[in-house]
Motif scaffolding. Structure first.
Motif, PDB file in Angstrom:
ATOM      1  N   TYR A   1      40.177  54.601  39.133  1.00 30.30           N
ATOM      2  CA  TYR A   1      40.470  56.000  39.465  1.00 30.30           C
ATOM      3  C   TYR A   1      39.627  56.513  40.623  1.00 30.30           C
ATOM      4  CZ  TYR A   1      42.214  60.704  38.650  1.00 30.30           C
ATOM      5  OH  TYR A   1      42.848  61.911  38.801  1.00 30.30           O
ATOM      6  N   ALA A   2      38.400  56.018  40.755  1.00 34.57           N
ATOM      7  CA  ALA A   2      37.544  56.493  41.842  1.00 34.57           C
ATOM      8  C   ALA A   2      37.979  55.911  43.172  1.00 34.57           C
ATOM      9  CB  ALA A   2      36.083  56.135  41.558  1.00 34.57           C
ATOM     10  N   GLY A   3      38.271  54.602  43.172  1.00 35.71           N
ATOM     11  CA  GLY A   3      38.700  53.962  44.404  1.00 35.71           C
ATOM     12  C   GLY A   3      37.592  53.911  45.444  1.00 35.71           C
ATOM     13  N   GLY A   4      37.967  53.529  46.670  1.00 34.88           N
ATOM     14  CA  GLY A   4      37.030  53.542  47.785  1.00 34.88           C
ATOM     15  C   GLY A   4      35.832  52.644  47.599  1.00 34.88           C
ATOM     16  N   ARG A   5      34.674  53.135  48.024  1.00 32.60           N
ATOM     17  CA  ARG A   5      33.454  52.338  48.002  1.00 32.60           C
ATOM     18  C   ARG A   5      33.007  52.016  46.578  1.00 32.60           C
ATOM     19  NH1 ARG A   5      28.753  54.413  51.801  1.00 32.60           N
ATOM     20  NH2 ARG A   5      30.459  53.957  53.278  1.00 32.60           N
ATOM     21  N   ILE A   6      33.193  52.969  45.654  1.00 30.70           N
ATOM     22  CA  ILE A   6      32.788  52.723  44.262  1.00 30.70           C
ATOM     23  C   ILE A   6      33.574  51.556  43.673  1.00 30.70           C
ATOM     24  CG2 ILE A   6      32.724  53.706  41.944  1.00 30.70           C
ATOM     25  CD1 ILE A   6      32.227  56.415  43.197  1.00 30.70           C
ATOM     26  N   GLU A   7      34.885  51.565  43.892  1.00 28.72           N
ATOM     27  CA  GLU A   7      35.715  50.466  43.389  1.00 28.72           C
ATOM     28  C   GLU A   7      35.312  49.139  44.016  1.00 28.72           C
ATOM     29  OE1 GLU A   7      40.433  49.204  43.032  1.00 28.72           O
ATOM     30  OE2 GLU A   7      39.804  50.775  44.426  1.00 28.72           O
ATOM     31  N   ALA A   8      35.033  49.149  45.326  1.00 29.20           N
ATOM     32  CA  ALA A   8      34.666  47.911  46.010  1.00 29.20           C
ATOM     33  C   ALA A   8      33.370  47.334  45.449  1.00 29.20           C
ATOM     34  CB  ALA A   8      34.538  48.171  47.506  1.00 29.20           C
ATOM     35  N   ILE A   9      32.374  48.201  45.209  1.00 26.91           N
ATOM     36  CA  ILE A   9      31.097  47.714  44.686  1.00 26.91           C
ATOM     37  C   ILE A   9      31.269  47.149  43.280  1.00 26.91           C
ATOM     38  CG2 ILE A   9      28.797  48.429  43.941  1.00 26.91           C
ATOM     39  CD1 ILE A   9      28.830  50.482  46.204  1.00 26.91           C
ATOM     40  N   ILE A  10      32.002  47.897  42.422  1.00 26.72           N
ATOM     41  CA  ILE A  10      32.199  47.434  41.040  1.00 26.72           C
ATOM     42  C   ILE A  10      32.935  46.108  41.011  1.00 26.72           C
ATOM     43  CG2 ILE A  10      33.396  47.936  38.880  1.00 26.72           C
ATOM     44  CD1 ILE A  10      32.760  50.876  39.315  1.00 26.72           C
ATOM     45  N   MET A  11      33.996  45.984  41.799  1.00 23.82           N
ATOM     46  CA  MET A  11      34.790  44.762  41.749  1.00 23.82           C
ATOM     47  C   MET A  11      34.048  43.576  42.358  1.00 23.82           C
ATOM     48  SD  MET A  11      37.111  45.770  39.955  1.00 23.82           S
ATOM     49  CE  MET A  11      37.820  44.128  39.828  1.00 23.82           C
ATOM     50  N   ARG A  12      33.139  43.813  43.316  1.00 21.07           N
ATOM     51  CA  ARG A  12      32.339  42.693  43.825  1.00 21.07           C
ATOM     52  C   ARG A  12      31.383  42.191  42.746  1.00 21.07           C
ATOM     53  NH1 ARG A  12      35.574  43.879  46.891  1.00 21.07           N
ATOM     54  NH2 ARG A  12      36.568  42.458  45.413  1.00 21.07           N
ATOM     55  N   ILE A  13      30.842  43.127  41.958  1.00 25.57           N
ATOM     56  CA  ILE A  13      29.979  42.710  40.839  1.00 25.57           C
ATOM     57  C   ILE A  13      30.781  41.926  39.812  1.00 25.57           C
ATOM     58  CG2 ILE A  13      28.544  43.550  38.946  1.00 25.57           C
ATOM     59  CD1 ILE A  13      27.793  45.942  40.690  1.00 25.57           C
ATOM     60  N   VAL A  14      31.997  42.413  39.527  1.00 24.77           N
ATOM     61  CA  VAL A  14      32.866  41.708  38.575  1.00 24.77           C
ATOM     62  C   VAL A  14      33.203  40.314  39.084  1.00 24.77           C
ATOM     63  CG1 VAL A  14      35.160  41.705  37.520  1.00 24.77           C
ATOM     64  CG2 VAL A  14      33.820  43.811  37.558  1.00 24.77           C
ATOM     65  N   ASP A  15      33.580  40.216  40.354  1.00 27.21           N
ATOM     66  CA  ASP A  15      33.905  38.904  40.930  1.00 27.21           C
ATOM     67  C   ASP A  15      32.706  37.964  40.897  1.00 27.21           C
ATOM     68  OD1 ASP A  15      36.453  39.783  41.443  1.00 27.21           O
ATOM     69  OD2 ASP A  15      36.031  40.367  43.515  1.00 27.21           O
ATOM     70  N   LEU A  16      31.525  38.506  41.171  1.00 29.18           N
ATOM     71  CA  LEU A  16      30.322  37.680  41.130  1.00 29.18           C
ATOM     72  C   LEU A  16      30.061  37.155  39.734  1.00 29.18           C
ATOM     73  CD1 LEU A  16      27.789  36.556  42.524  1.00 29.18           C
ATOM     74  CD2 LEU A  16      26.646  38.728  41.992  1.00 29.18           C
ATOM     75  N   GLN A  17      30.230  38.028  38.732  1.00 25.08           N
ATOM     76  CA  GLN A  17      30.000  37.588  37.349  1.00 25.08           C
ATOM     77  C   GLN A  17      31.028  36.554  36.919  1.00 25.08           C
ATOM     78  OE1 GLN A  17      28.435  39.924  34.497  1.00 25.08           O
ATOM     79  NE2 GLN A  17      29.019  38.506  32.910  1.00 25.08           N
ATOM     80  N   LEU A  18      32.293  36.776  37.256  1.00 30.35           N
ATOM     81  CA  LEU A  18      33.343  35.854  36.825  1.00 30.35           C
ATOM     82  C   LEU A  18      33.307  34.526  37.575  1.00 30.35           C
ATOM     83  CD1 LEU A  18      36.373  38.286  36.382  1.00 30.35           C
ATOM     84  CD2 LEU A  18      34.861  37.349  34.638  1.00 30.35           C
ATOM     85  N   SER A  19      32.518  34.442  38.637  1.00 28.55           N
ATOM     86  CA  SER A  19      32.394  33.174  39.346  1.00 28.55           C
ATOM     87  C   SER A  19      31.520  32.178  38.581  1.00 28.55           C
ATOM     88  CB  SER A  19      31.812  33.407  40.745  1.00 28.55           C
ATOM     89  OG  SER A  19      30.484  33.915  40.664  1.00 28.55           O
ATOM     90  N   PHE A  20      30.776  32.666  37.587  1.00 22.31           N
ATOM     91  CA  PHE A  20      29.964  31.801  36.734  1.00 22.31           C
ATOM     92  C   PHE A  20      30.625  31.677  35.372  1.00 22.31           C
ATOM     93  CE2 PHE A  20      26.977  33.684  39.726  1.00 22.31           C
ATOM     94  CZ  PHE A  20      26.268  32.573  40.173  1.00 22.31           C
ATOM     95  N   PRO A  21      30.552  30.512  34.739  1.00 29.70           N
ATOM     96  CA  PRO A  21      31.083  30.374  33.376  1.00 29.70           C
ATOM     97  C   PRO A  21      30.350  31.307  32.408  1.00 29.70           C
ATOM     98  CG  PRO A  21      30.626  28.221  34.354  1.00 29.70           C
ATOM     99  CD  PRO A  21      30.028  29.240  35.271  1.00 29.70           C
TER     100      PRO A  21
END
Length: 306
Positions: free
Chosen positions: A130-150
Motif C-alpha cells: 500500500y505504501a509503494g515507492g521507496r518503502i516498498e523497494a526497501i522492504i522487498m529487497r530485504i525479503v529478497d535477501l532473506q529468501l536467497s538463503f535456505p
C-alpha cells in the motif's frame, strides 16, 4: 362455469443458495485423501493434548523413569508392571509416552512460530503493497535477501547464536519464515489495491489503515491460509532437524527430533524402534498437514486444480 384460477407453480425445495462456507466445506470434503489427512492430523493433535492422561508415565519426570527399562523391545514389560508397546529408549523412557509428549512440543513450536510469522509477514507485506515507492523497494529487497538463503540455514545460524530453548527456536523459526508471508501478501495486495472498491474507499475519505485491514486484508486470506499450512509443516520439520543436530531443543525437552537423535546411535545394533517410531510420528504429522494444504490450494484457487 370454467375455473379461471391459474395454478401457481410450486417452488422447488432444492433451489437453495449455499453460503461461501458451505460451498467451501462441500468442495473440501470431496477429496478422500484430504479428508483422511485432516482426520489423521486431528487424531495426532488429540493424542498430543491428552498425553498426560493416556500415557503410563511422564517420560521427563525422573521419578517415573527407571534405567533398568533401557532399550526394551516393543511389547516388553516395564519394571513398574505396565507394557511398553513401542519399547523404550536408552534412558528407560516409555517410547509411546515420549512420542506423545514430543508431539506436544513439536506442534506447539510449529503452530506458535507459524502464527507469529504470519502476523509479522502480513503486516510488512501490506505496508509494502500500500505504501509503494521507496518503502516498498526497501522492504522487498530485504525479503529478497532473506529468501536467497535456505530457511534451515537462517534458523541454524540464529539458534547457534541464541542458544537452546523453546523460546529461542520459536524466534529463530519466525525470523526464517516471515519473508514467505510478506511476499505472498504483498503480491495479492498489489492486485487488490488497483481495484475499484479500493479507489471508491479512497474517494470517500476512508483512512489508509481501515482500507488496508478492513478491505484489502480479507481478500488476501485465501493464499495466506495455504502458505500458513505449508509453512507450519515446514516449521515442525525444521525444529526436528535442528534438535536432531543438537542445536535445537535440549535433551530435557521432549521433541520428536530429540527422540530420533537419541536412538540414532543404536540403529546399527538392531534397536531400530528408538528412532523409527518417532520418525514415523513426524512423517505422519508433516505429510497430513501438507496434504491438507495442497487441497486447500485447489479449493481456494480453482485455477490451480490439476
Amino acid at each position: 362455469m370454467t375455473d379461471m384460477t391459474a395454478a401457481t407453480p410450486a417452488t422447488p425445495d432444492a433451489a437453495k443458495v449455499e453460503t461461501p462456507f458451505q460451498r467451501f466445506r462441500s468442495e473440501f470434503f470431496e477429496s478422500r485423501v484430504a479428508t483422511f489427512a485432516l482426520a489423521t492430523f486431528g487424531v495426532i493433535v488429540l493424542l498430543a493434548v491428552l498425553a498426560p492422561w493416556i500415557t503410563p508415565q511422564n517420560p521427563y519426570d525422573l521419578a517415573q523413569v527407571d534405567v533398568m527399562d533401557g532399550r526394551l523391545a516393543p511389547g516388553s514389560e516395564a519394571f513398574a508392571g505396565y507394557t511398553m508397546w513401542l519399547g523404550s529408549d536408552g534412558a528407560g523412557r516409555d517410547l509411546y509416552s515420549a512420542i506423545l509428549y514430543g508431539l506436544r512440543i513439536s506442534l506447539a513450536v510449529g503452530l506458535a512460530s507459524g502464527v507469529i510469522a504470519l502476523l509479522v509477514g502480513t503486516v510488512i507485506g501490506l505496508v509494502a503493497a500500500y505504501a509503494g515507492g521507496r518503502i516498498e523497494a526497501i522492504i522487498m529487497r530485504i525479503v529478497d535477501l532473506q529468501l536467497s538463503f535456505p530457511a534451515s540455514l537462517v534458523a541454524l545460524m540464529l539458534v547457534a547464536a541464541l542458544g537452546k530453548g523453546v523460546d529461542k527456536i520459536i524466534l529463530a523459526l519466525v525470523v526464517a519464515q516471515w519473508a514467505y508471508y510478506a511476499r505472498t501478501v504483498r503480491g495479492t495486495a498489489l492486485v487488490e489495491r488497483g481495484k475499484e472498491y479500493v479507489e471508491a474507499a479512497q474517494c470517500l475519505g476512508i483512512s489508509k489503515a481501515r482500507i488496508v485491514f478492513r478491505h484489502i486484508l480479507p481478500n488476501c486470506m485465501a493464499p495466506l491460509i495455504v502458505v500458513g499450512t505449508v509453512q507450519t509443516a515446514s516449521a515442525i520439520s525444521l525444529e526436528a532437524t535442528l534438535s536432531f543436530l543438537g542445536v535445537g531443543l535440549p535433551q530435557t525437552e521432549p521433541s520428536l527430533g530429540v527422540l530420533i537423535a537419541n536412538g540414532f546411535e543404536y540403529m546399527l545394533s538392531g534397536r531400530y524402534w528408538i528412532s523409527v517410531f518417532p520418525g514415523l510420528a513426524l512423517l505422519f504429522t508433516v505429510v497430513s498437514i501438507n496434504l491438507v494444504g495442497d487441497h486447500l490450494r485447489d479449493v481456494l484457487n480453482p485455477r490451480m486444480r490439476k
